[in-house]
Scaffold this motif. Structure first.
Motif, PDB file in Angstrom:
ATOM      1  N   THR A  96     -13.682 -10.000   2.782  1.00 24.47           N
ATOM      2  CA  THR A  96     -12.273 -10.368   2.874  1.00 24.47           C
ATOM      3  C   THR A  96     -11.420  -9.181   2.460  1.00 24.47           C
ATOM      4  OG1 THR A  96     -12.839 -12.653   2.307  1.00 24.47           O
ATOM      5  CG2 THR A  96     -10.522 -12.028   2.133  1.00 24.47           C
ATOM      6  N   TYR A  97     -10.322  -8.981   3.179  1.00 19.24           N
ATOM      7  CA  TYR A  97      -9.436  -7.842   2.914  1.00 19.24           C
ATOM      8  C   TYR A  97      -8.165  -8.317   2.218  1.00 19.24           C
ATOM      9  CZ  TYR A  97     -12.571  -5.412   6.054  1.00 19.24           C
ATOM     10  OH  TYR A  97     -13.682  -4.872   6.630  1.00 19.24           O
ATOM     11  N   TYR A  98      -7.538  -7.394   1.458  1.00 17.66           N
ATOM     12  CA  TYR A  98      -6.384  -7.756   0.637  1.00 17.66           C
ATOM     13  C   TYR A  98      -5.316  -6.665   0.681  1.00 17.66           C
ATOM     14  CZ  TYR A  98      -9.652 -11.151  -1.298  1.00 17.66           C
ATOM     15  OH  TYR A  98     -10.568 -12.164  -1.429  1.00 17.66           O
ATOM     16  N   LYS A  99      -4.094  -7.093   0.382  1.00 16.23           N
ATOM     17  CA  LYS A  99      -2.972  -6.185   0.164  1.00 16.23           C
ATOM     18  C   LYS A  99      -2.486  -6.418  -1.251  1.00 16.23           C
ATOM     19  CE  LYS A  99       1.663  -4.997   1.861  1.00 16.23           C
ATOM     20  NZ  LYS A  99       2.719  -5.309   2.858  1.00 16.23           N
ATOM     21  N   ASP A 100      -2.241  -5.320  -1.993  1.00 13.92           N
ATOM     22  CA  ASP A 100      -1.820  -5.495  -3.383  1.00 13.92           C
ATOM     23  C   ASP A 100      -0.316  -5.316  -3.534  1.00 13.92           C
ATOM     24  OD1 ASP A 100      -1.974  -2.803  -2.825  1.00 13.92           O
ATOM     25  OD2 ASP A 100      -2.955  -2.244  -4.688  1.00 13.92           O
ATOM     26  N   PHE A 101       0.257  -6.080  -4.462  1.00 16.47           N
ATOM     27  CA  PHE A 101       1.678  -6.039  -4.799  1.00 16.47           C
ATOM     28  C   PHE A 101       1.828  -5.786  -6.294  1.00 16.47           C
ATOM     29  CE2 PHE A 101       1.336  -8.770  -1.080  1.00 16.47           C
ATOM     30  CZ  PHE A 101       2.369  -8.315  -0.270  1.00 16.47           C
ATOM     31  N   PRO A 102       2.899  -5.107  -6.722  1.00 18.59           N
ATOM     32  CA  PRO A 102       3.114  -4.895  -8.161  1.00 18.59           C
ATOM     33  C   PRO A 102       3.196  -6.213  -8.918  1.00 18.59           C
ATOM     34  CG  PRO A 102       4.598  -3.531  -6.867  1.00 18.59           C
ATOM     35  CD  PRO A 102       3.944  -4.471  -5.909  1.00 18.59           C
ATOM     36  N   TYR A 103       2.804  -6.166 -10.185  1.00 18.71           N
ATOM     37  CA  TYR A 103       2.847  -7.378 -11.008  1.00 18.71           C
ATOM     38  C   TYR A 103       4.252  -7.959 -11.091  1.00 18.71           C
ATOM     39  CZ  TYR A 103       2.381 -10.416 -15.062  1.00 18.71           C
ATOM     40  OH  TYR A 103       2.409 -11.497 -15.908  1.00 18.71           O
ATOM     41  N   GLU A 106      -1.088  -2.758 -15.197  1.00 17.39           N
ATOM     42  CA  GLU A 106      -2.463  -3.165 -15.464  1.00 17.39           C
ATOM     43  C   GLU A 106      -2.885  -4.383 -14.654  1.00 17.39           C
ATOM     44  OE1 GLU A 106      -3.460  -3.580 -19.543  1.00 17.39           O
ATOM     45  OE2 GLU A 106      -2.495  -1.708 -20.149  1.00 17.39           O
ATOM     46  N   HIS A 107      -1.909  -5.071 -14.062  1.00 19.66           N
ATOM     47  CA  HIS A 107      -2.192  -6.220 -13.214  1.00 19.66           C
ATOM     48  C   HIS A 107      -1.439  -6.074 -11.899  1.00 19.66           C
ATOM     49  CE1 HIS A 107      -3.299  -7.809 -17.188  1.00 19.66           C
ATOM     50  NE2 HIS A 107      -4.094  -8.637 -16.543  1.00 19.66           N
ATOM     51  N   ALA A 108      -1.932  -6.757 -10.885  1.00 26.11           N
ATOM     52  CA  ALA A 108      -1.282  -6.755  -9.578  1.00 26.11           C
ATOM     53  C   ALA A 108      -1.595  -8.071  -8.889  1.00 26.11           C
ATOM     54  CB  ALA A 108      -1.765  -5.583  -8.731  1.00 26.11           C
ATOM     55  N   TRP A 109      -0.816  -8.375  -7.865  1.00 23.08           N
ATOM     56  CA  TRP A 109      -1.042  -9.567  -7.056  1.00 23.08           C
ATOM     57  C   TRP A 109      -1.710  -9.155  -5.747  1.00 23.08           C
ATOM     58  CZ3 TRP A 109      -0.231 -14.036  -9.474  1.00 23.08           C
ATOM     59  CH2 TRP A 109       0.656 -14.061 -10.555  1.00 23.08           C
ATOM     60  N   LEU A 110      -2.800  -9.851  -5.399  1.00 20.79           N
ATOM     61  CA  LEU A 110      -3.527  -9.531  -4.179  1.00 20.79           C
ATOM     62  C   LEU A 110      -3.370 -10.663  -3.177  1.00 20.79           C
ATOM     63  CD1 LEU A 110      -6.872  -8.038  -5.549  1.00 20.79           C
ATOM     64  CD2 LEU A 110      -4.605  -6.997  -5.386  1.00 20.79           C
ATOM     65  N   GLU A 111      -2.963 -10.284  -1.966  1.00 21.17           N
ATOM     66  CA  GLU A 111      -2.796 -11.256  -0.902  1.00 21.17           C
ATOM     67  C   GLU A 111      -3.897 -11.076   0.138  1.00 21.17           C
ATOM     68  OE1 GLU A 111       0.526 -12.766   2.370  1.00 21.17           O
ATOM     69  OE2 GLU A 111       0.689 -10.758   1.494  1.00 21.17           O
ATOM     70  N   GLU A 112      -4.588 -12.159   0.460  1.00 20.18           N
ATOM     71  CA  GLU A 112      -5.626 -12.114   1.481  1.00 20.18           C
ATOM     72  C   GLU A 112      -5.000 -11.856   2.853  1.00 20.18           C
ATOM     73  OE1 GLU A 112      -8.813 -15.215   3.467  1.00 20.18           O
ATOM     74  OE2 GLU A 112      -8.363 -15.399   1.318  1.00 20.18           O
TER      75      GLU A 112
END
Length: 274
Positions: A223-230, A246-252
């Motif tokens: 599965t692939y993801y795109k990351d967004f700033p926390y 140190e954290h991020a949001w990952l969208e599938e």
């Protein structure tokens, strides 16, 4: 010396050839490095299944074998065509050399020309060993963080709205450039940077061991993801130290259209399965 089919052939006396083979056998010549890798993988992953991590001793044993491996051990040189960047627009393709796969583990090599990218993706239930054989690459990796879905709201608009169901919180594990020679990287099903992205700084090759390999039939999908700033989202009633950076949001997401992997022939020493 004579010419056969445009190639130079050197004739040796048969008796000398037989003696040479006999001396080699008597000396107990060690197997090629790739054969030792295969045999070690077979021992390490023998009793493992998805989500089952080999013992620390087994992990150390396999890591030590990979740490010692060189490009020549698998027949690689930076002059090979799949390491050369062409002038075509868009992301250059990544070549994959298949060495071995069974239901317990797989061995393969990713060959990246400069600026090639392997997008952020996961390794469900897997223990993964990655050895940079040559070159430099930027590695960014994450592990999942468990957060109740009903505790998350967006801050990106002036009004509150529900977070998309395919967005989850992750903790950053690596975000650095790594250059050969360096130690083998090990990631685990729930730790060590299970989700990672590779970006080639120079042409580079990565020897990968996956235990077990991906399997759509057994539910181990890539599965692939795109990351967004926390800061893109807020977490209600959840306290974390050092969230930003140190954290991020990952969208599938779907597999990126510009990510192309082409199969290429492996010319290194063959693996003998007995």
């Amino acid at each position: 010396m004579r010419i056969e089919g445009g190639k130079v052939a050197v004739e040796m006396p048969r008796s000398s050839s037989r003696k040479g083979r006999r001396r080699k056998k008597e000396a107990g010549a060690p197997p090629p490095a790739v054969q030792r890798l295969f045999e070690t993988c077979r021992e390490v992953f023998f009793g493992c299944a998805a989500g089952v991590v080999p013992s620390p001793e087994d992990v150390g044993q396999l890591k030590a074998v990979l740490d010692d491996m060189k490009p020549a051990d698998v027949g690689l040189a930076q002059t090979l065509p799949y390491f050369l960047k062409d002038n075509a627009k868009g992301a250059p393709p990544v070549a994959y050399l298949h060495l071995y796969e069974c239901d317990k583990f797989s061995i393969g090599i990713f060959c990246l020309p400069p600026s090639a990218v392997i997008p952020l993706h996961n390794h469900p239930g897997m223990t993964v060993f990655s050895k940079i054989l040559f070159g430099s690459m930027h590695i960014k990796s994450y592990d999942w963080v468990d957060v109740p879905q009903n505790s998350v709201e967006t801050e990106t608009t002036s009004h509150s709205c529900e977070i998309p169901p395919k967005v989850k919180l992750a903790k950053l594990k690596k975000n650095s450039v790594f250059s050969a020679p360096c130690e083998t990287s090990v990631l685990y099903p729930m730790a060590g940077g299970n989700l990672h992205c590779f970006t080639a700084i120079t042409s580079c090759a990565v020897l990968d061991v996956l235990g077990p390999p991906y399997s759509d039939a057994e539910g181990r999908h890539c599965t692939y993801y795109k990351d967004f700033p926390y800061s893109s989202f807020s977490v209600d009633k959840i306290s974390m130290a050092g969230e930003e950076g140190e954290h991020a949001w990952l969208e599938e997401i779907d597999k990126p259209d510009d990510f192309v992997v082409v199969g290429a022939k492996y010319f290194g020493p063959k693996i003998v399965v007995q």
